[in-house]
Write an enzyme that holds these catalytic residues in place. Structure first.
Site, short mmCIF file in Angstrom:
data_model
loop_
_atom_site.label_atom_id
_atom_site.label_comp_id
_atom_site.label_asym_id
_atom_site.label_seq_id
_atom_site.Cartn_x
_atom_site.Cartn_y
_atom_site.Cartn_z
N LYS A 6 13.93 -1.44 0.92
CA LYS A 6 14.36 -2.50 1.84
C LYS A 6 15.85 -2.78 1.69
CE LYS A 6 10.87 -1.82 2.85
NZ LYS A 6 9.72 -1.08 2.33
N ALA A 62 5.06 11.79 8.39
CA ALA A 62 5.63 10.68 9.18
C ALA A 62 4.75 9.46 9.01
CB ALA A 62 5.73 11.07 10.65
N GLY A 63 4.45 9.14 7.74
CA GLY A 63 3.71 7.91 7.43
C GLY A 63 4.72 6.79 7.18
N VAL A 64 4.25 5.73 6.54
CA VAL A 64 5.10 4.56 6.31
C VAL A 64 6.38 4.95 5.55
CG1 VAL A 64 5.20 2.29 5.22
CG2 VAL A 64 3.06 3.07 6.23
N VAL A 111 3.12 21.50 7.32
CA VAL A 111 4.02 22.28 6.47
C VAL A 111 3.19 23.13 5.51
CG1 VAL A 111 5.85 22.14 4.74
CG2 VAL A 111 5.85 20.57 6.69
N VAL A 151 4.13 12.82 1.43
CA VAL A 151 2.80 13.14 1.94
C VAL A 151 1.71 12.21 1.37
CG1 VAL A 151 3.33 15.55 2.42
CG2 VAL A 151 2.51 14.91 0.14
N GLY A 152 2.12 11.14 0.75
CA GLY A 152 1.14 10.18 0.22
C GLY A 152 1.34 9.99 -1.28
N ARG A 153 0.49 9.16 -1.86
CA ARG A 153 0.60 8.86 -3.28
C ARG A 153 -0.78 8.99 -3.93
NH1 ARG A 153 5.18 6.54 -4.88
NH2 ARG A 153 4.18 5.41 -6.58
N HIS A 213 11.13 -23.49 20.38
CA HIS A 213 11.85 -22.73 21.39
C HIS A 213 13.34 -22.84 21.13
CE1 HIS A 213 12.99 -21.07 25.26
NE2 HIS A 213 13.84 -22.09 25.40
P1 FAD Z 1 2.86 0.16 -9.63
O1 FAD Z 1 3.86 -0.66 -8.93
O2 FAD Z 1 2.89 1.63 -9.41
O3 FAD Z 1 3.06 -0.16 -11.18
C1 FAD Z 1 2.36 0.50 -12.16
C2 FAD Z 1 3.10 0.35 -13.47
O4 FAD Z 1 2.26 0.81 -14.51
C3 FAD Z 1 4.38 1.18 -13.57
O5 FAD Z 1 5.43 0.40 -14.07
C4 FAD Z 1 4.02 2.28 -14.55
O6 FAD Z 1 5.13 2.72 -15.31
C5 FAD Z 1 3.02 1.56 -15.42
N1 FAD Z 1 2.11 2.43 -16.16
C6 FAD Z 1 1.37 3.48 -15.69
N2 FAD Z 1 0.61 3.98 -16.67
C7 FAD Z 1 0.87 3.24 -17.78
C8 FAD Z 1 0.38 3.26 -19.09
N3 FAD Z 1 -0.55 4.12 -19.50
N4 FAD Z 1 0.89 2.36 -19.97
C9 FAD Z 1 1.82 1.46 -19.58
N5 FAD Z 1 2.30 1.40 -18.34
C10 FAD Z 1 1.83 2.27 -17.46
N6 FAD Z 1 4.25 -1.77 -0.61
C11 FAD Z 1 4.38 -2.89 0.12
O7 FAD Z 1 3.49 -3.73 0.11
N7 FAD Z 1 5.50 -3.12 0.88
C12 FAD Z 1 6.50 -2.22 0.95
O8 FAD Z 1 7.50 -2.44 1.65
C13 FAD Z 1 6.40 -1.02 0.20
N8 FAD Z 1 7.38 -0.10 0.23
C14 FAD Z 1 7.26 1.01 -0.54
C15 FAD Z 1 8.29 1.96 -0.50
C16 FAD Z 1 8.22 3.09 -1.28
C17 FAD Z 1 9.36 4.10 -1.23
C18 FAD Z 1 7.11 3.29 -2.15
C19 FAD Z 1 7.03 4.51 -3.03
C20 FAD Z 1 6.07 2.37 -2.17
C21 FAD Z 1 6.14 1.23 -1.37
N9 FAD Z 1 5.12 0.29 -1.38
C22 FAD Z 1 5.23 -0.84 -0.59
C23 FAD Z 1 3.89 0.45 -2.19
C24 FAD Z 1 3.98 -0.40 -3.45
O9 FAD Z 1 5.12 -0.02 -4.19
C25 FAD Z 1 2.71 -0.21 -4.27
O10 FAD Z 1 1.59 -0.48 -3.47
C26 FAD Z 1 2.72 -1.14 -5.47
O11 FAD Z 1 3.82 -0.90 -6.29
C27 FAD Z 1 1.43 -1.00 -6.27
O12 FAD Z 1 1.48 -1.88 -7.35
P2 FAD Z 1 0.69 -1.60 -8.70
O13 FAD Z 1 0.96 -2.78 -9.56
O14 FAD Z 1 -0.69 -1.23 -8.41
O15 FAD Z 1 1.37 -0.30 -9.34
P1 AMP Z 2 1.16 8.03 4.13
O1 AMP Z 2 -0.30 8.34 3.89
O2 AMP Z 2 1.43 6.85 5.02
O3 AMP Z 2 1.95 8.01 2.86
O4 AMP Z 2 1.72 9.29 4.96
C1 AMP Z 2 1.69 10.61 4.49
C2 AMP Z 2 1.64 11.52 5.71
O5 AMP Z 2 1.90 12.87 5.31
C3 AMP Z 2 0.29 11.53 6.41
O6 AMP Z 2 0.44 11.11 7.74
C4 AMP Z 2 -0.16 13.00 6.31
O7 AMP Z 2 -0.83 13.42 7.48
C5 AMP Z 2 1.17 13.74 6.15
N1 AMP Z 2 1.03 15.07 5.53
C6 AMP Z 2 0.30 15.39 4.42
N2 AMP Z 2 0.41 16.72 4.13
C7 AMP Z 2 1.23 17.26 5.09
C8 AMP Z 2 1.75 18.58 5.36
N3 AMP Z 2 1.43 19.63 4.60
N4 AMP Z 2 2.56 18.76 6.45
C9 AMP Z 2 2.91 17.70 7.24
N5 AMP Z 2 2.44 16.46 7.03
C10 AMP Z 2 1.63 16.21 5.98
#
Ligand code: FAD
Ligand code: AMP
Length: 472
Positions: free
Chosen positions: A57, A189-191, A245, A277-279, A451
């Protein structure tokens, strides 16, 4: 052996919020986190604060200011000669924002008397957690009556497109570029792909997004998704759908990306490639097997509606469990689990978790899409209103987009609200509040809206459910 009522593993928005809530409820709490900054220092906040929500952000806002300067301000009669960007300064500002907020959590921990243990946490039997410092073989074992696992997620890696952290990067790498790549490819082309694509496109990259699915943003209401698609394409994002891809390789200072579109092989060359491509849920090193904790087929810890795992006394929240990977969902689960441990009810309303995509205009929604209500076979009515019908939108020069409301045709209860427009991330809060109180569209229609504001679009869309919008 040190003993706590609750030990939280992970200090992202799930874990750190859970720890603070536990402490507020009088539970002796420790929170273990393994995160290290690029300088090797421990930091709280997890993915969200360090490499997710906050830095993305910060860069979205910086790049938006730049594009406003070039595209919107001349309409206001403001011109600046020779605007230029200093990526080093922009990145330093972003790093400063992250640092301020992550150290803010340390302050909150001190205030609430949460013990911060910087290290890796692993289960060491029932009610036991081992904490290991990086590079250390020995670990300290601590006792906990309850354990909350909040270890989050990491970027999904695909073997055909290995991240080399130089040319092929994940989202963290894309938040740290030190110059604007002239040609930028993004897989997915996800979030995350759309937000990062917007940042670098605004700063001057030629951006191509390759998306395997045929539909743009399938989770979003069709009308809103189509408008957003058109608008983003108009901004210069080259979004190629049905483009799967198959491989990406870096050589001679560029990346060749091979993809299949309508059964035909294509390739493009780019200077940098972001794999978005996701997490995937992160459980490495937790030693789940020591207590027999169960995972699902996607590697997520299995929990019930109350975030209880199959092992009594072990709870799991946030990205490491089912449900949307969103910071606020993780935090709410953290609060609910803390309250349950303290003997309270603890509750998350999973039906009204808002989603936001921070493109410009923003995309935000809560509840069901029209297609979901339709396929459930329930009678429904919709109301919509374009921002171009609002005085405030014209004054601001932000007339793109619309608000759409879907309501049950029999009870008028709001089923979903979808917004594409400036400040949608803020506007959606009204819809979430209304839905939390099971409001009808008529309730919203009878609420006084200031308004001129963009929120009047919600008012008008609610009126339109009953076909009595005033300004359309
Ligand atoms: P995490 O934030 O992943 O935290 C997990 C923590 O656990 C980490 O610090 C890690 O080091 C620690 N950990 C892992 N294993 C161990 C272990 N064994 N011992 C000790 N520590 C450990 N979400 C939104 O809602 N709004 C957004 O705008 C948004 N933007 C995003 C942009 C990007 C580029 C990305 C990558 C994600 C975004 N997200 C957003 C998603 C959001 O970041 C996650 O949903 C959120 O961080 C999940 O929180 P969590 O506490 O489950 O895990
Ligand atoms: P998100 O789930 O919002 O993080 O978005 C990830 C996006 O990546 C999804 O829309 C998937 O369809 C896309 N994706 C995953 N694998 C591939 C690939 N091999 N080529 C193109 N797009 C992909």
């Amino acid at each position: 052996m040190k003993a706590y009522d609750v030990v939280v593993i992970g200090a992202g928005p799930g874990g750190y919020v859970a720890a603070i809530r536990c402490a507020q409820l009088g539970l002796k709490t420790a929170c273990i986190d393994a995160w290290r900054t690029p300088r090797g220092e421990p930091a709280l906040g997890g993915t969200c604060l360090n490499v997710g929500c906050i830095p993305s952000k910060a860069l979205l806002d910086s790049s938006h200011h730049y594009s406003t300067l070039k595209q919107l301000l001349p309409q206001h009669g403001i011109t600046v000669s020779d605007p230029h960007i200093d990526i080093t300064a922009m990145q330093a500002r972003k790093d400063g924002v992250v640092e301020r907020l992550t150290s803010g959590i340390a302050t909150l921990f001190r205030k609430h008397k949460v013990t911060w243990l910087a290290g890796k946490g692993g289960l060491a039997g029932e009610q036991r957690v081992a904490v290991t410092q990086p590079g250390d073989n020995a670990s300290e074992v601590i006792a906990a009556k309850d354990i909350i696992i909040a270890t989050g997620s990491v970027p999904l890696e695909l073997p055909a497109m290995p991240v080399d952290h130089t040319f092929i990067v994940d989202s963290s790498g894309a938040l740290a570029f030190q110059s604007v790549p002239p040609r930028l490819g993004i897989i997915g082309a996800g979030v995350i792909g759309l937000e990062l694509g917007s940042v670098w496109n605004r700063l001057g990259s030629e951006v191509v997004l390759l998306e395997a699915l045929e539909q743009f943003l399938p989770a979003v209401d069709r009308q809103v998704a189509q408008e957003a698609h058109k608008s983003l394409k108009g901004q210069g994002l080259d979004i190629r759908l049905d483009a799967r891809v198959t491989s990406a390789r870096a050589n001679h200072g560029e990346v060749t990306v091979e993809y299949v579109h309508q059964n035909e092989a294509h390739s493009i060359n780019v200077d940098k490639l972001i794999v978005a491509v996701g997490r995937s849920a992160f459980t490495q090193g937790l030693n789940l097997e020591t207590v027999g904790l169960e995972l699902d087929d996607r590697g997520r810890i299995i929990v019930d509606d109350g975030c209880r795992t199959n092992v009594p006394g072990i709870h799991a929240i946030g990205d490491v469990v089912r449900g949307p990977m969103l910071a606020h969902k993780a935090s709410e689960e953290g609060i609910a689990v803390a309250e349950r441990i303290a003997g309270q009810a603890g509750h998350v309303d999973y039906g009204i978790i808002p989603w936001v995509i921070y493109t410009h205009p923003e995309i935000a929604w809560v509840g069901k899409t029209q297609a979901e209500v339709e396929s459930a076979g329930r009678p429904y009515r919709t109301g919509s209103f374009r921002l171009s019908g609002l005085g405030r939108a014209h004054a601001a020069g932000e007339t793109q987009g619309l608000v759409k409301i879907i309501a049950d045709a029999r009870t008028d209860t709001i089923e979903g609200v979808h917004i594409f427009g400036a400040h949608a991330s803020e506007l959606i809060a009204e819809a979430v509040t209304a839905m939390a109180f099971h409001a009808s569209a008529e309730d919203l229609a009878r609420i006084v809206h200031a308004h001129p504001t963009l929120a009047e679009a919600i008012h008008e869309a609610a009126l339109d459910v009953d076909e009595r919008a005033l300004h359309r």
